[in-house]
Write an enzyme that holds these catalytic residues in place. Structure first.
Site, mmCIF file in Angstrom:
data_model
loop_
_atom_site.group_PDB
_atom_site.id
_atom_site.type_symbol
_atom_site.label_atom_id
_atom_site.label_comp_id
_atom_site.label_asym_id
_atom_site.label_seq_id
_atom_site.Cartn_x
_atom_site.Cartn_y
_atom_site.Cartn_z
ATOM 1 C CB CYS A 1 -43.309 11.746 84.315
ATOM 2 S SG CYS A 1 -43.786 10.019 84.307
ATOM 3 C CG HIS B 1 -40.378 12.190 81.521
ATOM 4 N ND1 HIS B 1 -39.736 11.469 82.495
ATOM 5 C CD2 HIS B 1 -41.489 11.470 81.176
ATOM 6 C CE1 HIS B 1 -40.423 10.359 82.732
ATOM 7 N NE2 HIS B 1 -41.485 10.337 81.947
ATOM 8 C CG ASN C 1 -40.980 6.659 82.278
ATOM 9 O OD1 ASN C 1 -40.732 7.356 83.265
ATOM 10 N ND2 ASN C 1 -42.047 6.847 81.529
HETATM 11 C C1 COA Z 1 -46.246 2.256 75.609
HETATM 12 C C2 COA Z 1 -45.680 2.440 74.211
HETATM 13 C C3 COA Z 1 -44.199 2.135 74.205
HETATM 14 C C4 COA Z 1 -46.375 1.439 73.275
HETATM 15 O O1 COA Z 1 -45.874 1.649 71.960
HETATM 16 P P1 COA Z 1 -46.871 1.786 70.721
HETATM 17 O O2 COA Z 1 -46.064 1.945 69.535
HETATM 18 O O3 COA Z 1 -47.843 2.891 71.060
HETATM 19 O O4 COA Z 1 -47.556 0.397 70.729
HETATM 20 P P2 COA Z 1 -49.118 0.048 70.807
HETATM 21 O O5 COA Z 1 -49.627 0.252 72.203
HETATM 22 O O6 COA Z 1 -49.836 0.757 69.700
HETATM 23 O O7 COA Z 1 -49.078 -1.486 70.501
HETATM 24 C C5 COA Z 1 -48.645 -1.999 69.228
HETATM 25 C C6 COA Z 1 -48.655 -3.501 69.305
HETATM 26 O O8 COA Z 1 -47.587 -3.953 70.135
HETATM 27 C C7 COA Z 1 -48.094 -4.785 71.167
HETATM 28 N N1 COA Z 1 -47.296 -4.583 72.380
HETATM 29 C C8 COA Z 1 -47.531 -3.731 73.395
HETATM 30 N N2 COA Z 1 -46.558 -3.831 74.311
HETATM 31 C C9 COA Z 1 -45.702 -4.769 73.857
HETATM 32 C C10 COA Z 1 -44.511 -5.327 74.356
HETATM 33 N N3 COA Z 1 -43.979 -4.937 75.537
HETATM 34 N N4 COA Z 1 -43.884 -6.270 73.630
HETATM 35 C C11 COA Z 1 -44.384 -6.687 72.444
HETATM 36 N N5 COA Z 1 -45.524 -6.208 71.921
HETATM 37 C C12 COA Z 1 -46.176 -5.265 72.617
HETATM 38 C C13 COA Z 1 -49.529 -4.361 71.335
HETATM 39 O O9 COA Z 1 -50.311 -5.387 71.906
HETATM 40 C C14 COA Z 1 -49.930 -4.073 69.900
HETATM 41 O O10 COA Z 1 -50.197 -5.288 69.262
HETATM 42 P P3 COA Z 1 -51.371 -5.386 68.143
HETATM 43 O O11 COA Z 1 -50.972 -4.431 67.063
HETATM 44 O O12 COA Z 1 -51.343 -6.821 67.760
HETATM 45 O O13 COA Z 1 -52.630 -4.956 68.853
HETATM 46 C C15 COA Z 1 -45.927 3.863 73.711
HETATM 47 O O14 COA Z 1 -47.294 4.043 73.406
HETATM 48 C C16 COA Z 1 -45.545 4.939 74.685
HETATM 49 O O15 COA Z 1 -44.400 5.101 75.031
HETATM 50 N N6 COA Z 1 -46.519 5.749 75.116
HETATM 51 C C17 COA Z 1 -46.292 6.857 75.988
HETATM 52 C C18 COA Z 1 -46.089 6.412 77.389
HETATM 53 C C19 COA Z 1 -46.009 7.588 78.253
HETATM 54 O O16 COA Z 1 -45.605 8.638 77.808
HETATM 55 N N7 COA Z 1 -46.428 7.456 79.492
HETATM 56 C C20 COA Z 1 -46.692 8.601 80.290
HETATM 57 C C21 COA Z 1 -45.563 9.406 80.600
HETATM 58 S S1 COA Z 1 -44.518 8.635 81.737
#
Ligand code: COA
Length: 326
Positions: free
Chosen positions: A113, A253, A283
């Site tokens: 990214c 980004h 993204n």
């Molecule tokens: C990926 C991302 C959106 C997930 O959001 P989050 O708030 O961190 O969510 P979590 O991973 O803590 O998951 C929370 C819950 O939602 C659930 N969940 C994950 N993806 C889901 C989806 N697509 N739909 C519904 N539920 C989902 C998880 O299983 C978890 O459930 P649980 O609490 O029962 O275990 C977020 O972490 C993110 O954007 N991270 C950065 C990504 C990034 O920058 N990548 C690199 C740069 S490109």
């Protein structure tokens, strides 16, 4: 004083739109969850006949037109991608051929990214030393080809898209004021594709295990992203002799709207000076910032003399920031 100016921009998006409602039919997710946790409503998906290079050529032609130069004028082509047409040769070679450019220096750059900002930083060295007069930097990703549409942690986040910029020497005071790029491999396995490379060559076993798809530990990346983006943005502003108040437009980004908001607040930047298209585009990794840049240039959001701060974070992990006077 010669600076590296951005002379033209262009982008190319696949036509097909994948909405959150489309994904609800594939995985256990909801429009509500995706919207609240990421800010994404839809993303694009390339058609089977589209490739990273074919969309790159479309975007590059638009950027060349805006810059008023021809492919023959190019002496450097950098294709930033983690989703190349094929492992060999570099996608930049195919783009060079399809554009009809001369035998210039053309190579791929893999910094995920942050790749477009790595590309600008590399070009800046070529331009300042007089090694390049016209450089093409492309951020190009067809991430849908590496997505497991049964993995809700990744398939809701990523999308396809390509954008290009033409860079060259500028004597008018406009151009790159400061840039900084970094890598920390400690977090390399937080976002990766386990198989298909020399460590684990593609085999029926790796395909059955789904190890040719992107795997992500989003939660852990989130915190590193916010911290790194704030730090590097502040350092680049300082190097460029600017304060956050002087920034006319912040282009982060487009990883997650919550990351954008957290970084924006930490830097003390107002919402109206922060660009976001994540709801429409998702993204697109290295294409994310150049797509935003092209949208802003073509809509008149960026004006001559504006101070533009671009900051990115991605797999590797990589991160960086570039400050440009338009
Ligand atoms: C990926 C991302 C959106 C997930 O959001 P989050 O708030 O961190 O969510 P979590 O991973 O803590 O998951 C929370 C819950 O939602 C659930 N969940 C994950 N993806 C889901 C989806 N697509 N739909 C519904 N539920 C989902 C998880 O299983 C978890 O459930 P649980 O609490 O029962 O275990 C977020 O972490 C993110 O954007 N991270 C950065 C990504 C990034 O920058 N990548 C690199 C740069 S490109």
């Amino acid at each position: 004083m010669v600076r590296t100016g951005i002379m033209g921009t262009g982008s190319a998006l696949p036509e097909k739109v994948i909405t959150n409602f489309d994904l609800e039919k594939l995985v256990d997710t909801s429009d509500k969850w995706i919207t609240e946790r990421t800010g994404i409503k839809e993303r694009r998906q390339a058609a089977p006949n589209e490739t990273t290079s074919s969309l790159s050529v479309l975007a590059a032609r638009k950027a060349l037109d805006m810059a008023g130069i021809t492919p023959q004028d190019l002496d450097l082509i950098i294709c930033s991608t983690i989703s190349p047409d094929m492992p060999l040769p570099a996608t930049a070679s195919i783009i060079q051929r399809e554009l009809g450019a001369g035998p210039c220096c053309a190579f791929d750059l893999a910094a995920a990214c942050s790749g477009f900002l790595f590309g600008i930083t590399v070009v800046d060295q070529f331009v300042k030393t007089g090694k390049a007069k016209h450089a093409l930097v492309i951020g190009a990703e067809l991430l849908s080809r590496y997505l497991d549409y049964q993995d809700r942690a990744t398939c809701v986040i990523f999308g396809d898209g390509v954008a290009a910029s033409i860079l060259g020497p500028s004597n008018s005071g406009s151009g790159v004021l400061a840039s900084e790029v970094h890598t920390n491999g400690t977090f390399a396995d937080h976002l990766y594709i386990p198989a298909g490379g020399t460590a684990r060559p593609a085999s029926s076993e790796t395909i059955l295990a789904g190890d040719h798809y992107i795997k992500m530990r989003g939660n852990e990346l989130f915190k590193v992203a916010v911290r790194s983006l704030e730090e590097v943005s502040r350092r680049v502003l300082e190097q460029g002799g600017a304060t956050p108040e002087q920034v006319d437009l912040f282009i982060p980004h487009q990883a997650n709207q919550r990351i954008t908001e957290a970084v924006r607040e930490r830097l003390g930047l107002p919402v109206e000076k922060t660009y976001s298209n994540i709801s429409r585009i998702g993204n697109t990794s290295s294409a994310s910032i150049p797509i935003c840049l092209d949208e802003c240039v073509r809509s008149g959001r960026i004006k001559k003399g504006d101070l533009i701060l671009m900051s990115a974070f991605g797999a590797g992990v990589t991160w960086g920031s570039v400050l440009v006077r338009w």
